[in-house]
Design a protein around this motif. Structure first.
Motif, PDB file in Angstrom:
ATOM      1  N   TYR A  54       0.830  -1.210   0.000  1.00  0.00           N
ATOM      2  CA  TYR A  54       0.000   0.000   0.000  1.00  0.00           C
ATOM      3  C   TYR A  54       0.864   1.260   0.000  1.00  0.00           C
ATOM      4  N   PHE A  55       1.831   1.325   0.911  1.00  0.00           N
ATOM      5  CA  PHE A  55       2.655   2.531   1.020  1.00  0.00           C
ATOM      6  C   PHE A  55       3.565   2.710  -0.196  1.00  0.00           C
ATOM      7  N   SER A  56       3.911   1.620  -0.852  1.00  0.00           N
ATOM      8  CA  SER A  56       4.749   1.734  -2.053  1.00  0.00           C
ATOM      9  C   SER A  56       4.036   2.525  -3.145  1.00  0.00           C
ATOM     10  N   THR A  70      15.106  11.029   5.091  1.00  0.00           N
ATOM     11  CA  THR A  70      15.050  10.037   6.166  1.00  0.00           C
ATOM     12  C   THR A  70      13.664   9.421   6.213  1.00  0.00           C
ATOM     13  N   ILE A  71      13.617   8.112   6.300  1.00  0.00           N
ATOM     14  CA  ILE A  71      12.356   7.398   6.516  1.00  0.00           C
ATOM     15  C   ILE A  71      12.306   6.997   7.986  1.00  0.00           C
ATOM     16  N   PHE A  72      11.226   7.366   8.656  1.00  0.00           N
ATOM     17  CA  PHE A  72      11.009   6.982  10.057  1.00  0.00           C
ATOM     18  C   PHE A  72       9.755   6.116  10.087  1.00  0.00           C
ATOM     19  N   ALA A  73       9.932   4.831  10.393  1.00  0.00           N
ATOM     20  CA  ALA A  73       8.803   3.896  10.365  1.00  0.00           C
ATOM     21  C   ALA A  73       8.793   3.036  11.617  1.00  0.00           C
ATOM     22  N   LEU A  82       9.042  -2.891   1.406  1.00  0.00           N
ATOM     23  CA  LEU A  82       8.847  -1.545   0.874  1.00  0.00           C
ATOM     24  C   LEU A  82      10.035  -1.118   0.012  1.00  0.00           C
ATOM     25  N   VAL A  83      11.237  -1.352   0.495  1.00  0.00           N
ATOM     26  CA  VAL A  83      12.431  -0.953  -0.253  1.00  0.00           C
ATOM     27  C   VAL A  83      12.580  -1.788  -1.521  1.00  0.00           C
ATOM     28  N   ALA A  84      12.206  -3.062  -1.459  1.00  0.00           N
ATOM     29  CA  ALA A  84      12.270  -3.906  -2.656  1.00  0.00           C
ATOM     30  C   ALA A  84      11.281  -3.429  -3.718  1.00  0.00           C
ATOM     31  N   LEU A  85      10.108  -3.007  -3.261  1.00  0.00           N
ATOM     32  CA  LEU A  85       9.092  -2.517  -4.184  1.00  0.00           C
ATOM     33  C   LEU A  85       9.422  -1.122  -4.715  1.00  0.00           C
ATOM     34  N   ARG A  86      10.173  -0.368  -3.911  1.00  0.00           N
ATOM     35  CA  ARG A  86      10.506   1.008  -4.265  1.00  0.00           C
ATOM     36  C   ARG A  86      12.014   1.221  -4.171  1.00  0.00           C
ATOM     37  N   PRO A  87      12.779   0.786  -5.169  1.00  0.00           N
ATOM     38  CA  PRO A  87      14.243   0.900  -5.131  1.00  0.00           C
ATOM     39  C   PRO A  87      14.740   2.322  -4.921  1.00  0.00           C
ATOM     40  N   ASP A  88      13.926   3.322  -5.285  1.00  0.00           N
ATOM     41  CA  ASP A  88      14.352   4.713  -5.087  1.00  0.00           C
ATOM     42  C   ASP A  88      14.496   5.066  -3.613  1.00  0.00           C
ATOM     43  N   LEU A  89      13.874   4.271  -2.729  1.00  0.00           N
ATOM     44  CA  LEU A  89      13.958   4.530  -1.292  1.00  0.00           C
ATOM     45  C   LEU A  89      15.207   3.917  -0.661  1.00  0.00           C
TER      46      LEU A  89
END
Length: 361
Positions: A54-56, A70-73, A82-89
């Motif tokens: 969802y967040f991706s 910075t990502i704060f989760a 999330l990072v796999a789905l969104r390599p830009d992150l």
């Protein structure tokens, strides 16, 4: 904190998760470089399993190679997914905050531990740049449990010790920041001459309301003088014991249920003598520390995160020890007011600089 772009991701935006974000980040709309992405605090298991997808789709693209974000989760999020789905992150600085850990979380007797939740947290911790834990107990219990947890993998096991060493290097303690109001407006509230016990926890099995109810029934049978307030949030499935407790303890009840007004909640805490925890798990203990701030004497299990906060005299090892303490205080309620414990080290005022340093990198 505003000099860097900060993306806040919270799949379970409620309770202590919401409270921490509101305290640390305040009004996000007033921070031009901070954005927050959340989902409601319900159906925890679904959020842990599916929120990354969802967040991706919700988080805007980050400039390629950006190191100024910075990502704060919270660890409810599967950060690895999330990072796999969104390599830009991937190039972003990633902070993962552990309110709890699924390797140590207690289960109801009829349940079996779902391997995936703990496994997701291990993977997320490996992907994060810094893992933040709200108590030393939370951090150590997570790291110590990893080898035995991974032993359940039938074959093709990863090197558990290597994982522990990798995670320990980038794990640190960062206490939950409490937004504690000044006490000036509450000092005039009388605690009265009859022992007032408060139980301010979530209405769920892991807070062990059954044990607390049994203690209250025993005190009632002994005809001890006391009153009780049962506070805290309830969710979709409320344990049956609360219905029975309300019926049996009727005349002893001062306040019943979640206090929508924070001011009213503080007033109830200020009027109470003792705050009790019967928790089967506690990774920090927001409600207990808030109650102590307002002058309650804490009675908590000897274990979990509690020894980090409270002296030995406030900890019990058996239910009978808890009952004995409450029996004594029912006869001498004024004795509770002699106890003073400074909890300011957990306040936002004290922790603010540490949070800002972590967020700024």
């Amino acid at each position: 904190m505003d000099e860097r772009r900060c993306i806040i991701v919270e799949p379970f935006y409620g309770g202590s998760h919401k409270q921490l974000l509101n305290t640390v980040f305040g009004d996000v709309s007033s921070r031009p470089y901070t954005s927050i992405y959340t989902l409601p605090a319900k159906k925890w298991h679904w959020k842990a399993r599916t929120s990354a997808l969802y967040f991706s789709q919700q988080i805007p693209l980050v400039e390629k190679g950006s190191t100024n974000t910075t990502i704060f989760a919270s660890s409810v999020l599967n950060l690895a997914e999330l990072v796999a789905l969104r390599p830009d992150l991937a190039a972003c600085r990633k902070l993962l905050y552990f309110h709890e850990n699924q390797l140590q979380y207690p289960l109801q007797k009829s349940q079996q531990r779902d391997f995936q939740y703990g496994y997701n947290q291990i993977l997320s911790g490996l992907v994060a740049d810094i893992n933040l834990f709200n108590s030393r107990y939370n951090m150590e219990s997570f790291l110590e449990k990893i080898p035995s947890f991974l032993k359940t993998v039938p074959d093709g096991r990863a090197d558990a010790q290597q994982i522990v060493e990798t995670l320990r290097i980038k794990s640190r303690l960062l206490y939950f920041a409490l937004d504690l109001p000044p006490l000036d407006n509450y000092l005039s509230i009388s605690k009265g001459d009859v022992l007032h016990i408060v139980w301010p926890h979530r209405w769920e099995h892991d807070k062990d309301p059954n044990t607390f109810f049994q203690v209250l029934e025993d005190m009632k049978t002994e005809q001890l003088a006391f009153r009780v307030s049962i506070l805290g949030e309830k969710y979709n499935e409320t344990p049956e014991v609360f219905k029975r407790m309300q019926e049996v303890m009727g005349d002893y009840i001062v306040e019943w249920g979640y206090q929508e007004s924070k001011e009213k909640y503080y007033q109830v805490l200020s009027s109470a003598h003792v705050v009790v925890s019967t928790a089967l798990h506690e990774f920090f203990g927001v409600a207990m520390l808030e109650a102590v701030h307002f002058g309650c004497y804490p009675l908590a299990p000897h274990g979990l995160a509690y020894p980090e906060h409270f002296p030995e005299e406030c900890l019990y090892r058996t239910t009978s020890q808890l009952t004995k303490k409450l029996r004594y205080f029912s006869r001498y309620p004024h004795k509770t007011t002699k106890f003073k414990l400074d909890v300011s080290k957990y306040s936002w005022q004290t922790l603010r600089e540490e949070y800002e340093q972590v967020l700024a990198g």
